[in-house]
Every structure is written in structure tokens, then in C-alpha cells.
Design a protein around this motif. Structure first.
Motif, PDB file in Angstrom:
ATOM      1  N   VAL A  92       0.841  -1.203   0.000  1.00  0.00           N
ATOM      2  CA  VAL A  92       0.000   0.000   0.000  1.00  0.00           C
ATOM      3  C   VAL A  92       0.871   1.246   0.000  1.00  0.00           C
ATOM      4  O   VAL A  92       0.608   2.202  -0.740  1.00  0.00           O
ATOM      5  N   ALA A  93       1.915   1.246   0.819  1.00  0.00           N
ATOM      6  CA  ALA A  93       2.792   2.419   0.889  1.00  0.00           C
ATOM      7  C   ALA A  93       3.385   2.744  -0.473  1.00  0.00           C
ATOM      8  O   ALA A  93       3.494   3.916  -0.847  1.00  0.00           O
ATOM      9  N   VAL A  94       3.731   1.731  -1.235  1.00  0.00           N
ATOM     10  CA  VAL A  94       4.333   1.955  -2.554  1.00  0.00           C
ATOM     11  C   VAL A  94       3.262   2.248  -3.596  1.00  0.00           C
ATOM     12  O   VAL A  94       3.383   3.201  -4.377  1.00  0.00           O
ATOM     13  N   ALA A  95       2.221   1.449  -3.628  1.00  0.00           N
ATOM     14  CA  ALA A  95       1.175   1.620  -4.648  1.00  0.00           C
ATOM     15  C   ALA A  95       0.491   2.978  -4.529  1.00  0.00           C
ATOM     16  O   ALA A  95       0.132   3.591  -5.536  1.00  0.00           O
ATOM     17  N   ASP A  96       0.307   3.463  -3.317  1.00  0.00           N
ATOM     18  CA  ASP A  96      -0.392   4.737  -3.097  1.00  0.00           C
ATOM     19  C   ASP A  96       0.534   5.953  -3.117  1.00  0.00           C
ATOM     20  O   ASP A  96       0.061   7.079  -3.020  1.00  0.00           O
ATOM     21  N   SER A  97       1.827   5.729  -3.251  1.00  0.00           N
ATOM     22  CA  SER A  97       2.784   6.828  -3.218  1.00  0.00           C
ATOM     23  C   SER A  97       2.739   7.627  -4.515  1.00  0.00           C
ATOM     24  O   SER A  97       2.725   7.072  -5.603  1.00  0.00           O
ATOM     25  N   SER A  98       2.740   8.939  -4.365  1.00  0.00           N
ATOM     26  CA  SER A  98       2.838   9.796  -5.542  1.00  0.00           C
ATOM     27  C   SER A  98       4.139  10.595  -5.503  1.00  0.00           C
ATOM     28  O   SER A  98       4.471  11.293  -6.451  1.00  0.00           O
ATOM     29  N   ASP A  99       4.872  10.480  -4.400  1.00  0.00           N
ATOM     30  CA  ASP A  99       6.165  11.144  -4.267  1.00  0.00           C
ATOM     31  C   ASP A  99       7.242  10.279  -4.907  1.00  0.00           C
ATOM     32  O   ASP A  99       6.994   9.144  -5.317  1.00  0.00           O
ATOM     33  N   TYR A 100       8.441  10.812  -4.954  1.00  0.00           N
ATOM     34  CA  TYR A 100       9.582  10.056  -5.437  1.00  0.00           C
ATOM     35  C   TYR A 100       9.712   8.794  -4.594  1.00  0.00           C
ATOM     36  O   TYR A 100       9.698   8.853  -3.363  1.00  0.00           O
ATOM     37  N   LEU A 101       9.813   7.648  -5.235  1.00  0.00           N
ATOM     38  CA  LEU A 101       9.866   6.363  -4.537  1.00  0.00           C
ATOM     39  C   LEU A 101      11.323   5.990  -4.270  1.00  0.00           C
ATOM     40  O   LEU A 101      12.097   5.777  -5.203  1.00  0.00           O
ATOM     41  N   GLU A 102      11.683   5.936  -2.998  1.00  0.00           N
ATOM     42  CA  GLU A 102      13.047   5.586  -2.606  1.00  0.00           C
ATOM     43  C   GLU A 102      13.323   4.115  -2.907  1.00  0.00           C
ATOM     44  O   GLU A 102      12.416   3.280  -2.886  1.00  0.00           O
ATOM     45  N   SER A 103      14.584   3.792  -3.138  1.00  0.00           N
ATOM     46  CA  SER A 103      14.953   2.433  -3.547  1.00  0.00           C
ATOM     47  C   SER A 103      14.647   1.382  -2.477  1.00  0.00           C
ATOM     48  O   SER A 103      14.261   0.264  -2.808  1.00  0.00           O
ATOM     49  N   ASP A 104      14.821   1.739  -1.198  1.00  0.00           N
ATOM     50  CA  ASP A 104      14.554   0.744  -0.156  1.00  0.00           C
ATOM     51  C   ASP A 104      13.089   0.354  -0.116  1.00  0.00           C
ATOM     52  O   ASP A 104      12.747  -0.826   0.041  1.00  0.00           O
ATOM     53  N   GLU A 105      12.188   1.313  -0.292  1.00  0.00           N
ATOM     54  CA  GLU A 105      10.756   1.001  -0.340  1.00  0.00           C
ATOM     55  C   GLU A 105      10.438   0.150  -1.570  1.00  0.00           C
ATOM     56  O   GLU A 105       9.651  -0.785  -1.500  1.00  0.00           O
TER      57      GLU A 105
END
Length: 135
Positions: free
Chosen positions: A38-51
Motif C-alpha cells: 500500500v505504501a508503494v502503490a499509493d505513493s505519488s512522491d519520489y519512490l526511494e529504492s529501499d521502499e
């Protein structure tokens, strides 16, 4: 990046995530995957590599339980048995992988800067195909 190969668990973040899953109660593991996805799918910010790496690992675990899925290596993946995951995690995992492969994803940028970017993308496309295949 802390990666030694292109597999979903062949990087430091995913190996740490596997260890975290092994330490969690079996009944909590599905919810842990859900939170990561959910944290990744719902993210609209720059996605960090660890996530991104954790989301790829979570998606691989879900795909492994589906027809056509590939078992996850216990060398770096979770060593303890995983429960059957809720069916709705399949769609969530596909959305998270799409986000990892898309724009504003550090993990994709890092892989694309190497000679392994194309094989990495191919492996993720194979995971995505398993997740989006009609049951």
C-alpha cells in the motif's frame, strides 16, 4: 544500492525484509506485506529504492503462491513458512510493481544505470504477468 543480483531477494533491503518477516508472528505476515505494498502503490512522491526493493520482495512472495509463480529462494528470502495470502493482495502487488517500474522510482533509475537494467525489468515483468494473469 547493496544488491548482488537482480532477484527479488538479492539485495540488502529485501534480505532485511525477509528477516523481519521471519521474526513476525505468522498471523501478521500478510498484513506486513499489505502495508509495504500500500505504501508503494499509493505513493505519488519520489519512490526511494529501499521502499521499492521491499515492494518487489513482497510481490514475489505473493506471486510464488499463484499458478505460474516461482518459489522464492530460502537463501535470502524468508525461511519460515508463509500463510496463504489474501486474494486482494494480488492486485495490490501488481499496482506496487507498476509503481516501482514507473517514473520517479529510484530503484528503477539505479538499475537502468547498469548493464542489468533490462534483465531486472524483464524479471519484474514476469512477476507482473503472474500477478495479473486471470485465475
Amino acid at each position: 544500492m547493496g544488491a548482488w543480483d537482480i532477484g527479488p531477494f538479492e539485495n540488502d533491503n529485501a534480505a532485511d525484509f525477509a528477516a523481519f518477516l521471519d521474526e513476525a508472528e505468522q498471523s501478521e505476515r500478510g498484513e506486513i506485506l499489505r502495508r509495504v505494498l500500500v505504501a508503494v502503490a499509493d505513493s505519488s512522491d519520489y519512490l526511494e529504492s529501499d521502499e521499492g526493493a521491499e515492494a518487489v520482495a513482497a510481490a514475489a512472495l505473493i506471486a510464488a503462491q499463484l499458478p505460474g509463480g516461482t518459489a522464492v529462494s530460502v537463501a535470502y528470502g524468508p525461511k519460515k513458512p508463509l500463510p496463504p495470502f489474501a486474494p486482494d493482495l494480488r492486485e495490490l502487488a501488481a499496482a506496487a510493481l507498476g509503481r516501482v517500474l514507473g517514473a520517479d522510482s529510484e530503484l528503477a533509475e539505479l538499475w537502468d544505470e547498469t548493464e542489468y537494467g533490462e534483465p531486472w525489468r524483464s524479471d519484474l515483468a514476469a512477476l507482473l504477468a503472474v500477478l495479473t494473469a486471470r485465475p
